[in-house]
Structure formats: structure tokens, C-alpha cells
Design an enzyme around this catalytic site. Structure first.
Site, PDB file in Angstrom:
ATOM      1  N   ASP A  11       0.852  -1.190   0.000  1.00 20.02           N
ATOM      2  CA  ASP A  11       0.000   0.000   0.000  1.00 20.02           C
ATOM      3  C   ASP A  11       0.887   1.239   0.000  1.00 20.02           C
ATOM      4  O   ASP A  11       2.072   1.172   0.336  1.00 20.02           O
ATOM      5  CB  ASP A  11      -0.917   0.002   1.229  1.00 20.02           C
ATOM      6  N   SER A  12       0.288   2.370  -0.323  1.00 16.42           N
ATOM      7  CA  SER A  12       1.020   3.632  -0.297  1.00 16.42           C
ATOM      8  C   SER A  12       1.343   4.077   1.124  1.00 16.42           C
ATOM      9  O   SER A  12       2.183   4.961   1.322  1.00 16.42           O
ATOM     10  CB  SER A  12       0.210   4.728  -1.002  1.00 16.42           C
ATOM     11  N   CYS A  74      -3.833  -0.842  -2.379  1.00 13.20           N
ATOM     12  CA  CYS A  74      -3.947   0.585  -2.698  1.00 13.20           C
ATOM     13  C   CYS A  74      -4.814   0.718  -3.943  1.00 13.20           C
ATOM     14  O   CYS A  74      -4.506   0.143  -4.986  1.00 13.20           O
ATOM     15  CB  CYS A  74      -2.554   1.163  -2.942  1.00 13.20           C
ATOM     16  N   GLU A 153      -2.654   9.443   7.532  1.00 13.47           N
ATOM     17  CA  GLU A 153      -1.216   9.221   7.673  1.00 13.47           C
ATOM     18  C   GLU A 153      -0.626   9.994   8.856  1.00 13.47           C
ATOM     19  O   GLU A 153       0.350   9.569   9.468  1.00 13.47           O
ATOM     20  CB  GLU A 153      -0.492   9.619   6.381  1.00 13.47           C
ATOM     21  N   CYS A 185     -10.532   4.228  -1.377  1.00 15.17           N
ATOM     22  CA  CYS A 185      -9.142   4.328  -0.956  1.00 15.17           C
ATOM     23  C   CYS A 185      -9.064   3.585   0.367  1.00 15.17           C
ATOM     24  O   CYS A 185      -9.922   3.789   1.236  1.00 15.17           O
ATOM     25  CB  CYS A 185      -8.717   5.785  -0.788  1.00 15.17           C
ATOM     26  N   HIS A 187      -7.320   3.953   2.842  1.00 13.75           N
ATOM     27  CA  HIS A 187      -7.180   4.822   4.010  1.00 13.75           C
ATOM     28  C   HIS A 187      -8.544   5.238   4.574  1.00 13.75           C
ATOM     29  O   HIS A 187      -8.677   5.500   5.772  1.00 13.75           O
ATOM     30  CB  HIS A 187      -6.415   6.105   3.655  1.00 13.75           C
TER      31      HIS A 187
END
Length: 274
Positions: A11-12, A74, A153, A185, A187
Site C-alpha cells: 500500500d502507499s 492501494c 497518515e 481508498c 485509508h
């Protein structure tokens, strides 16, 4: 000679932990090697070539470990590199977009589905294509939410700032009479309580994590039918790798996964080969 192999999740940043958590729930005996490119997150505003380069650096890194399967957790990377990764690797490669689309189609009653994601995910219309392949008469409303990933993040998913940003960003979607919203996404599920509050209880939120893990389970079952490949046994020792700051990653990971995690740091530009 048989040997146990791991499942890689890339994942990012920390967003793919939402997928890893569901994989751990559905496949509790499987070892996970997780890589989050936190130092270069977010991917959503980067060029397709940058996304491709970064994604394959992560892929080359995890391929140093014997693997059963790779999950591209991701959405942005899935939209850009999934098919190329499948052609490149001699093992099952699973993305998060098709599973998320299938889950949304199962839920919607009105046929109006919203998708929120990064700029690249929305611009590529990857979810719209996936949804319309399943049910061609759907109405799909997409919206890029570039401010959401930095909130997660930076460990601000439960902050007043997050509530303000989510409310302002989603205002155009409120009142559009959609009944299903894809969190496009990985996240975004960490912001789900706020997103749900803003959109209202009449809107069902869809995270692709559960459906992705279910597809992975089917792939693993097929793999383990092959000669010399045995099912995993015992208690798995998961490994979490970040290109960013380990303490912040560990804090988010342990809060989300509700367990202690072992985290290593690797500088991707130096440690990974493109």
C-alpha cells in the site's frame, strides 16, 4: 520439499492495514508481509509513471520472500498497475477495485452509487468501469478527496480537523440521493465514522477489504490443492515494513489491528530495485 509461504500486502501507507486486518480475520493462520510506502504517500496526486515505479519497487521487495499471493491494497496502484503486475508475477495478484465494486452492487437498492477516492483513482474511472461491468444501468457519482489520506497518515482520523475537512469535502455528495458510497481508498475506512455521520444513515458505506479477503481466501484454497504446497499452520509471525517513520506507523497499526506489531524501516529508493 514443501514450505509455508506468506501473503504480501502492499500500500502507499497505512491504508492497506484495513485490508490486512480483514485478511488476518478470515485467514488467521496465514503470515502477512505488509509494506507501506509512507515516505512517498499519498500516491493519488502522483503521475501514473511514478505510481508504477513505486509499486514495482514494493513488488520487487516482497518477492524476496516466498509468497502465496500478492494483494495490491492501494486503490490508486490497483488502477494503474494491476494488469501489468498479474502478467509480471507467477502467483495470484489481487486488487481492491473489482471486489469493492461487487460488494457495492450487492448492496445498492436505488442503483445510484457514489465513489470517493484519490485524484488518480477517480480520474481513471476504474471503479465506474468495474461497476458498470457488473450492472450496466447504474448511476455512478465519483469524487476525489485528496485531503483525506494526509489526515490518516498523520494520525488525525479522530480529530476535529478531520471532521471539518470531511464535512466540507463531501458536501457536494450529500443530498444526491445515492444509497451506497464506496470508500475507494483503503485509508478511508479509518475515517468511516465521520464519513457515515456526514452522509447519513441512509447511505451504506462499502470498504473493499472484506470482499478482497474473501477473493484471496478462494485463491489460497486453490493454491493449496497443488502438489507440494501445504496449508499454513501455527501462529503466524507477521512483518510490517514502512518507508517512513516507524513509531507513527506502529501506533496506527497497533490501534487499528488491536495487537502488537513488528515494524521495520526500509528506504525505498535505496533498498528497492525498480
Amino acid at each position: 520439499m514443501s514450505r509455508e509461504r506468506a501473503i504480501a500486502v502492499i500500500d502507499s501507507g497505512v491504508g492497506g492495514l484495513t485490508v490486512a486486518k480483514e485478511v488476518m480475520r478470515q485467514l488467521p493462520k496465514e503470515r502477512i508481509v505488509y509494506v507501506g510506502d509512507n515516505a512517498r504517500c499519498p500516491y493519488g496526486s502522483k503521475s501514473p509513471e511514478e505510481i508504477r515505479t513505486y509499486s514495482f519497487q514494493m513488488i520487487d521487495f516482497v518477492m524476496n520472500t516466498p509468497l502465496k499471493a500478492l494483494v495490491i491494497a492501494c486503490n490508486t496502484a490497483t488502477a494503474v498497475v494491476l494488469e501489468e503486475a498479474r502478467a509480471y508475477l507467477p502467483l495470484p495478484v489481487i486488487g481492491v477495485i473489482d471486489p469493492g465494486a461487487r460488494a457495492a452492487v450487492k448492496v445498492t437498492k436505488s442503483g445510484h452509487i457514489g465513489v470517493i477516492g484519490t485524484e488518480t483513482t477517480i480520474r481513471t474511472k476504474a471503479y465506474e468501469r468495474a461497476l458498470l461491468r457488473v450492472q450496466p444501468d447504474l448511476t455512478v457519482s465519483g469524487m476525489a478527496c485528496p485531503a483525506f489520506v494526509p489526515l490518516v497518515e498523520n494520525h488525525m482520523a479522530d480529530s476535529d480537523e478531520a471532521r471539518r475537512v470531511v464535512k466540507e469535502t463531501l458536501a457536494p455528495l450529500v443530498g444526491q440521493e445515492l444509497d451506497t458510497l464506496i470508500l475507494g481508498c483503503t485509508h478511508y475506512p479509518l475515517l468511516a465514522p465521520i464519513i457515515q455521520d456526514v452522509m447519513g444513515d441512509q447511505v451504506t458505506l462499502i470498504s473493499s477489504a472484506e470482499e478482497t479477503a474473501r477473493e484471496l481466501s478462494l485463491q489460497i484454497a486453490a493454491i493449496e490443492e497443488q502438489p507440494r504446497i501445504r496449508p499454513s499452520t501455527g501462529v503466524p509471525q507477521h512483518l510490517f515494513v514502512t518507508s517512513g517513520e516507524t513509531n507513527r506507523f506502529r501506533s496506527i497499526a497497533e490501534e487499528w489491528l488491536d495487537c502488537q506489531v513488528h515494524v521495520e524501516q526500509h528506504t525505498m529508493e535505496k533498498s528497492f530495485q525498480s
